[in-house]
Write a protein that holds these residues in place. Sequence first.
Motif, PDB file in Angstrom:
ATOM      1  N   LYS A  24       0.950  -1.172  -0.106  1.00  0.00           N
ATOM      2  CA  LYS A  24       0.064   0.039  -0.008  1.00  0.00           C
ATOM      3  C   LYS A  24       0.668   1.498  -0.005  1.00  0.00           C
ATOM      4  O   LYS A  24       2.130   1.335   0.824  1.00  0.00           O
ATOM      5  CB  LYS A  24      -0.860   0.021   0.750  1.00  0.00           C
ATOM      6  CG  LYS A  24      -1.538   1.274   0.673  1.00  0.00           C
ATOM      7  CD  LYS A  24      -2.924   0.946   2.366  1.00  0.00           C
ATOM      8  CE  LYS A  24      -4.360   1.869   2.228  1.00  0.00           C
ATOM      9  NZ  LYS A  24      -5.189   1.688   2.750  1.00  0.00           N
ATOM     10  N   ILE A  25       0.189   2.508  -0.658  1.00  0.00           N
ATOM     11  CA  ILE A  25       0.631   3.809  -0.764  1.00  0.00           C
ATOM     12  C   ILE A  25      -0.160   4.784   0.546  1.00  0.00           C
ATOM     13  O   ILE A  25      -1.202   4.646  -0.323  1.00  0.00           O
ATOM     14  CB  ILE A  25       1.232   4.150  -1.899  1.00  0.00           C
ATOM     15  CG1 ILE A  25       1.654   3.136  -2.809  1.00  0.00           C
ATOM     16  CG2 ILE A  25       1.993   5.414  -2.197  1.00  0.00           C
ATOM     17  CD1 ILE A  25       2.451   3.602  -4.401  1.00  0.00           C
ATOM     18  N   TYR A  26      -0.053   4.701   1.533  1.00  0.00           N
ATOM     19  CA  TYR A  26      -0.123   6.238   2.316  1.00  0.00           C
ATOM     20  C   TYR A  26       0.305   7.623   2.218  1.00  0.00           C
ATOM     21  O   TYR A  26       1.823   7.933   1.527  1.00  0.00           O
ATOM     22  CB  TYR A  26       0.432   6.386   3.368  1.00  0.00           C
ATOM     23  CG  TYR A  26      -0.837   4.571   3.758  1.00  0.00           C
ATOM     24  CD1 TYR A  26      -1.925   5.364   4.624  1.00  0.00           C
ATOM     25  CD2 TYR A  26       0.115   3.755   4.325  1.00  0.00           C
ATOM     26  CE1 TYR A  26      -2.810   3.408   5.023  1.00  0.00           C
ATOM     27  CE2 TYR A  26      -0.115   2.371   4.483  1.00  0.00           C
ATOM     28  CZ  TYR A  26      -1.722   2.741   4.742  1.00  0.00           C
ATOM     29  OH  TYR A  26      -2.616   1.353   5.550  1.00  0.00           O
ATOM     30  N   PRO A  27      -0.733   8.707   1.381  1.00  0.00           N
ATOM     31  CA  PRO A  27       0.052  10.323   1.510  1.00  0.00           C
ATOM     32  C   PRO A  27       1.037  10.590   2.997  1.00  0.00           C
ATOM     33  O   PRO A  27       0.949   9.733   4.535  1.00  0.00           O
ATOM     34  CB  PRO A  27      -1.067  10.600   1.188  1.00  0.00           C
ATOM     35  CG  PRO A  27      -2.353   9.821   2.377  1.00  0.00           C
ATOM     36  CD  PRO A  27      -2.143   8.862   1.587  1.00  0.00           C
ATOM     37  N   ILE A  28       1.626  11.319   2.792  1.00  0.00           N
ATOM     38  CA  ILE A  28       2.340  11.506   3.976  1.00  0.00           C
ATOM     39  C   ILE A  28       1.403  11.957   5.990  1.00  0.00           C
ATOM     40  O   ILE A  28       2.237  12.001   6.089  1.00  0.00           O
ATOM     41  CB  ILE A  28       3.685  12.384   4.238  1.00  0.00           C
ATOM     42  CG1 ILE A  28       4.928  12.573   4.571  1.00  0.00           C
ATOM     43  CG2 ILE A  28       3.293  13.812   2.749  1.00  0.00           C
ATOM     44  CD1 ILE A  28       5.661  11.298   5.325  1.00  0.00           C
ATOM     45  N   SER A  29       0.575  12.368   4.681  1.00  0.00           N
ATOM     46  CA  SER A  29      -0.174  12.644   6.238  1.00  0.00           C
ATOM     47  C   SER A  29      -0.483  11.667   6.417  1.00  0.00           C
ATOM     48  O   SER A  29      -0.970  11.513   7.979  1.00  0.00           O
ATOM     49  CB  SER A  29      -1.547  13.061   6.183  1.00  0.00           C
ATOM     50  OG  SER A  29      -2.171  13.453   4.532  1.00  0.00           O
ATOM     51  N   GLU A  30      -0.486  10.371   6.561  1.00  0.00           N
ATOM     52  CA  GLU A  30      -1.156   9.434   6.843  1.00  0.00           C
ATOM     53  C   GLU A  30      -0.144   8.355   8.016  1.00  0.00           C
ATOM     54  O   GLU A  30      -0.713   7.241   7.206  1.00  0.00           O
ATOM     55  CB  GLU A  30      -2.229   8.477   5.985  1.00  0.00           C
ATOM     56  CG  GLU A  30      -2.885   9.985   6.214  1.00  0.00           C
ATOM     57  CD  GLU A  30      -4.431   8.823   4.873  1.00  0.00           C
ATOM     58  OE1 GLU A  30      -4.625   7.444   4.895  1.00  0.00           O
ATOM     59  OE2 GLU A  30      -5.313   9.281   4.189  1.00  0.00           O
TER      60      GLU A  30
END
Length: 337
Positions: free
Chosen positions: A303-309
Amino acid sequence: MFAYQIKQYGKQEQLFLNEIQKPVLSENSIIIKVHSASLNPVDYRIRNGDTKFVLRYSMPLTLGHDFSGVIEAVGSKITQFRVGDSVYGRTPMTGAFQEYVVVGENDIAKAPKNLSLVESASVPLAGLTAYQGLFDWLQLKEKQSILILGGSGGVGHIAIQLALLTDAKVYTTASKEGQAFLQQFGSIEFIDYHKENFYEVLPPVDAVFDMRGGDELTHSFDVVKTGGKIASITSIPTPSYAKSANMNWFYQMILRAFTAKMYHLSKKKNIVFHSFLTQSNRQELEKITELVESEKLTISIQKIYPISEINTAMKEISNGRAKGKIVVDFTNKERNE
């Protein structure tokens, strides 16, 4: 610049957004604007305080060990890279979860041409760990047999592929879901840890590469042939690692005391045991790049998350059930505390 840091050690500690000073360029350093970073078990182990007796950090601490990005500045003595190069690599200690990193030439390589920068961030630490475990420490040779404990994880699925490339006989422990994930890589002998204990059913092997630790590491000594080898990334580093990393005699003595149980067990069983920390090595990372570009090595991203998550991503990597790698994308501009 921004950084995601912890204020203190603790299993429930959350990464918080902080503003810190941008790294300063020296004649032997490189400044990189980070595009993406991946998460690794070492990140939550440091957060938990598991390594504080060996690795000393000051707080607040920026976590993260590997990244991809674009070079913004190079020192006057840098010869292998230039401004604008897309690169990937690992930080010498920790600190990849921040807007800019400063590294040396040995810490990075050109990013694989067939991967995006987001994808590239998943490779360096897991790739180097697998490579160094198999070839620097276990010295795995063609036709040997190896048990890889934790084969479906970030390091494990790379280690399996590298071992298969040497024509080794590969065994691994995996759940039914893990087996389904790993079958894509080739001929592997699976042991379903929900149904049976590997040390009760596995024939003697030449080597064990441990990503699990605890009782599984201890039982590894029951399945290795006399004169065989075990390498682990879960135990406190052994004096052999300290010597290779040029640590002084005092640290070697301390690590000898902390790893006395494993030392005596290895002597009793006539097995060579190493526990190590991954080291930067541009030449080895370039070899990994060649394998990725030639499609002999595939890196699976769960999975790839945005840095905010990033805290959600940290929670997921902490549960120990990830199949492949977890990445955070810095190009998402949303930031929250």
